[in-house]
Design an enzyme around this catalytic site. Structure first.
Site, short mmCIF file in Angstrom:
data_model
loop_
_atom_site.label_atom_id
_atom_site.label_comp_id
_atom_site.label_asym_id
_atom_site.label_seq_id
_atom_site.Cartn_x
_atom_site.Cartn_y
_atom_site.Cartn_z
NE ARG A 104 -58.83 14.83 38.58
CZ ARG A 104 -57.63 14.59 39.07
NH1 ARG A 104 -57.50 13.89 40.20
NH2 ARG A 104 -56.54 15.02 38.46
CD GLU A 132 -60.54 17.41 46.07
OE1 GLU A 132 -59.44 17.89 45.74
OE2 GLU A 132 -60.80 16.20 45.97
CG HIS A 138 -56.74 15.26 46.01
ND1 HIS A 138 -57.54 15.94 45.14
CD2 HIS A 138 -56.02 14.39 45.23
CE1 HIS A 138 -57.35 15.51 43.90
NE2 HIS A 138 -56.42 14.57 43.94
#
Length: 525
Positions: A231, A260, A278
């Protein structure tokens, strides 16, 4: 017939499973928030990935919504408190993409070790800079694992296959589980000092946010390489950039960022920095797995009431729920209390029930205790996933029922075994409804566990209560309730005070130096 909306692109097998289970399904993706609000009211379930944002406004418009299912682990895009307030169950699929994420971490570790992205760019530019890219071997290096849960354990296994030595920091990892995994359990400072590579596999909580802070990055050995596929927010990104530029950090690879999508970032262009958008869960196999799992879980809930991997409700049958609800509230408070007070490495936990409590289904009670205990370190833990997390980390959990009925018609006792000895707390229900602490570390003391509290162990001597009251009063802290217990006159006494505001470190420091004080801690329930 229940009706579900799939609002993000998902493997077609999800819709197939819904229909096979007797659930009507629509696949409508790419809607704006306003467009989603206009149609969500007709659906009982909402299946999502990461694109759909399930906000309070969306939930307000979802008059018939009963369940939100996230195909994946992270639920940052779901307002869980708002969902809970509206009686909407939120589920995720925490294990469908574990292997994929672990493999991505290993891939990034190789990329750092051999400078693959930079070497590729240089070669394709026609430079052939063979002497520029001097990599390092993984064999014989020490991998520091921050988080030894499901994904972390897979990374450890793969790293051992590469002949790496693995050290792990995880508050819930027991010595037996560490041996089973083949890793060395260490403290965070020891890990930072020893690791050649550090990889993070822990949720983002108040306890883990910034775990690789500027201070902790400075503790790492020079030449460390860092990987984060967990994370954004676990690493101080500005401090990481400084570490890369100074050469203290030899390389860093991030699959996740604080903000993000990260289309612009100060780290971009920094030498020895590798980034991916990601991609941790982005393989064909993982996307199929999570799509199948979310469809199965949601269909079970909508058709038969089964609850799996819910983040905001326990696994309970409709018949058990009313009777068990106050016991679970008691159990969770006892778990939270012992979790906040017990020091040392957790090794085992025993949950004992006697009287009326012993006649009930113990699984929800045990789950509530474990949720309270483990939520001290991770706010994503609940009564559904806490038992699995405890088992995964090798925590020995025992359930004990007693036929006897003692001083109370019903009693739940929680005892944790730590490296500093056993710690035990016990509670009952007043009026079969109100949770109440009745024993704390062997001392009889009755107290409600709620809000902000102050826990004090002191020598039982005249004048202490007055000094404490004066100290709190001078600090502007108002006492709500005051609970006192002691082993014997003149011996050790325990105080539990509920206060109106958070007790800060400065005030705790003042309390700790009062004559007779042995321990002073702030508690929150």
């Amino acid at each position: 017939m229940p009706k579900v909306l799939i609002s993000d692109k998902m493997d077609p097998k999800a819709a197939q499973i819904f229909r096979e289970r007797g659930v009507e399904v629509d696949e409508i993706t790419g809607k704006t928030p306003e467009e989603l609000k206009a149609i969500i009211g007709q659906y009982d379930g909402l299946a999502i990935r990461s694109s759909t944002k399930v906000t309070a406004e969306i939930l307000d418009a979802a008059a018939n919504l009963k369940v939100v299912g996230r195909a994946g682990i992270g639920v940052d895009n779901v307002d869980i408190p708002a969902a809970s307030a509206r009686g909407v169950v939120v589920m995720n699929t925490p294990f469908g993409n574990s292997i994929t994420t672990a493999e991505h971490a290993i891939a990034l570790m190789f990329a750092l070790a051999r400078q693959l992205p930079e070497a590729d760019a240089s070669t394709q530019a026609g430079k052939w800079e063979k002497n520029r890219f001097m990599g390092v071997e993984l064999t014989g290096k020490t991998l520091g694992l921050i988080g030894a849960g499901n994904i972390g354990s897979i990374v450890a296994d793969r790293a051992q296959g590469l002949k790496m030595k693995v050290v792990a920091f995880d508050p819930f990892l027991t010595p037996d589980r560490a041996i089973e995994m083949g890793v060395e359990k260490v403290g965070l400072d020891d890990l930072l000092l020893r690791a050649d590579f550090i990889t993070l596999h822990t949720p983002l909580t108040d306890q883990t946010r910034g775990i690789l802070s500027a201070e902790n990055l400075a503790k790492t050995k020079r030449g460390v390489r860092i990987i984060n596929c967990a994370r954004g927010g676990l690493i101080d990104e500005a401090a990481l950039k400084q570490g890369l530029e100074s050469g203290h950090v030899a390389g860093a690879a991030l699959d996740v960022f604080q903000v993000e999508p990260a289309k612009e970032h100060p780290l971009f262009g920094t030498p020895n920095f590798v980034s991916t958008p990601h991609l941790g869960a982005s393989t064909t196999e993982a996307q199929v797995n999570v799509a199948i799992q979310v469809a199965e879980q949601m269909a079970d809930f909508l058709v038969s009431g089964g609850v799996t991997n819910a983040l905001n409700m326990p696994s309970l049958s409709a018949e058990e729920a009313p009777r068990l609800k106050p016991y679970m509230a008691l159990a969770e408070k006892l778990g939270s209390l012992v979790g906040q007070l017990a020091h040392g490495e957790l090794r085992n936990i025993a949950i004992e029930s006697e009287g009326a409590a012993a006649e009930l289904n113990q699984k929800p009670i045990v789950g509530a205790v474990l949720a309270g205990l483990m939520r001290v370190h991770s706010d994503t833990v609940n009564m559904v996933n806490a038992p699995f997390l405890a088992k995964e980390r090798g925590l020995d959990v025992r359930e004990v029922r007693h036929d006897r009925e003692g001083d109370y018609h019903t009693l739940v006792r929680v005892t944790v075994g730590t490296t500093q000895g056993d710690r035990s707390v016990a509670g009952t229900l007043f009026g079969n409804a109100a949770p109440r602490l009745v024993e704390l570390f062997g001392i009889k003391v009755e107290a409600d566990l709620a809000g902000h509290m102050l826990y004090i162990v002191n020598e039982d001597a005249p004048g202490f209560i007055g000094r404490l009251g004066t100290t709190l009063g001078e600090a502007g802290v108002n006492i709500g309730t005051f609970h006192l217990g002691r082993r014997e006159a003149g011996g050790e006494a325990v105080l539990l005070l509920s206060v109106d505001d958070v007790v800060g470190e400065a005030l705790l420091a003042t309390v700790r130096v009062l004559p007779g004080v042995k321990t002073a801690m702030a508690l929150t329930f």
